[in-house]
Design an enzyme around this catalytic site. Sequence first.
Site, mmCIF file in Angstrom:
data_model
loop_
_atom_site.group_PDB
_atom_site.id
_atom_site.type_symbol
_atom_site.label_atom_id
_atom_site.label_comp_id
_atom_site.label_asym_id
_atom_site.label_seq_id
_atom_site.Cartn_x
_atom_site.Cartn_y
_atom_site.Cartn_z
ATOM 1 N N LYS A 87 1.168 -10.759 -7.616
ATOM 2 C CA LYS A 87 -0.007 -9.890 -7.666
ATOM 3 C C LYS A 87 0.009 -9.106 -8.978
ATOM 4 O O LYS A 87 0.972 -8.395 -9.287
ATOM 5 C CB LYS A 87 0.047 -8.937 -6.466
ATOM 6 C CG LYS A 87 -1.282 -8.442 -5.996
ATOM 7 C CD LYS A 87 -1.099 -7.699 -4.676
ATOM 8 C CE LYS A 87 -2.388 -7.136 -4.168
ATOM 9 N NZ LYS A 87 -2.175 -6.261 -3.015
HETATM 10 C C1 E4P Z 1 -4.966 -5.599 -1.077
HETATM 11 O O1 E4P Z 1 -4.385 -6.432 -1.661
HETATM 12 C C2 E4P Z 1 -4.876 -4.157 -1.356
HETATM 13 O O2 E4P Z 1 -3.562 -3.831 -1.569
HETATM 14 C C3 E4P Z 1 -5.418 -3.367 -0.231
HETATM 15 O O3 E4P Z 1 -6.383 -4.123 0.466
HETATM 16 C C4 E4P Z 1 -5.865 -1.980 -0.556
HETATM 17 O O4 E4P Z 1 -6.432 -1.426 0.597
HETATM 18 P P1 E4P Z 1 -6.731 0.131 0.767
HETATM 19 O O5 E4P Z 1 -7.876 0.481 -0.106
HETATM 20 O O6 E4P Z 1 -7.064 0.281 2.224
HETATM 21 O O7 E4P Z 1 -5.473 0.859 0.368
#
Ligand code: E4P
Length: 217
Positions: A87
């Site tokens: 990522k």
């Molecule tokens: C996904 O990869 C992200 O880390 C995540 O969906 C962020 O979500 P949030 O905005 O609820 O923290």
Amino acid sequence: MKFFIDTANLDQIKEAEALGVLDGVTTNPSLMAKEGITGHDNILKHYIDICEAVEGDVSAEVISTDLEGMIREGEALAALHPQIVVKIPMIEDGVKALKYFADQGIKTNCTLVFSVGQALLAAKAGATYVSPFIGRLDDVSTDGLDLIEDIRLIYDNYGFETQILAASVRHTMHVINCAKIGADVMTGPLSSIKGLLNHPLTDIGLAKFLADFKKGN
Ligand code: E4P
């Protein structure tokens, strides 16, 4: 549409996997910290534990913000387990890293995407997944679903193979609307997946069927 769960909580991951509808997991440093997973070695071990608990892709985020660091970290993460997807944040060196990993055949998930321009760059750089954060856009009075729609249109215009991973999903209507638009994947909390089960008429109907069965027996 693939369903990913957005957590580092192993119990929740196993519960979603047991339902039989899980296609992968996304994590981020905040989700790791929330589970009390800290320290380099513990974090790496936790990624392996997650990979062993599910079938499918598991996103593991780099912490570096420079190209060299992202490559070093990403290669180490990818070597941990075949299910790991690296990522990478949507920053200038991140775009270069996406291209580097695409050339190496290493899967990537471009994270922290909030605009169509960013999503276009991620696709051009060869990201496997692009993660537009719809909940966080909603949080600032901007419709996150509009972004998913625009990315779908642009990717379809050119046949980009990057998969749209609707991230920062908060509830079942996000899941349903992303499915209507044609997001390839959604990642959300366990509640956004299990919440799809619920309908009061199902509960009422089942109670009636069971009561009527008892009457005849
Ligand atoms: C996904 O990869 C992200 O880390 C995540 O969906 C962020 O979500 P949030 O905005 O609820 O923290």
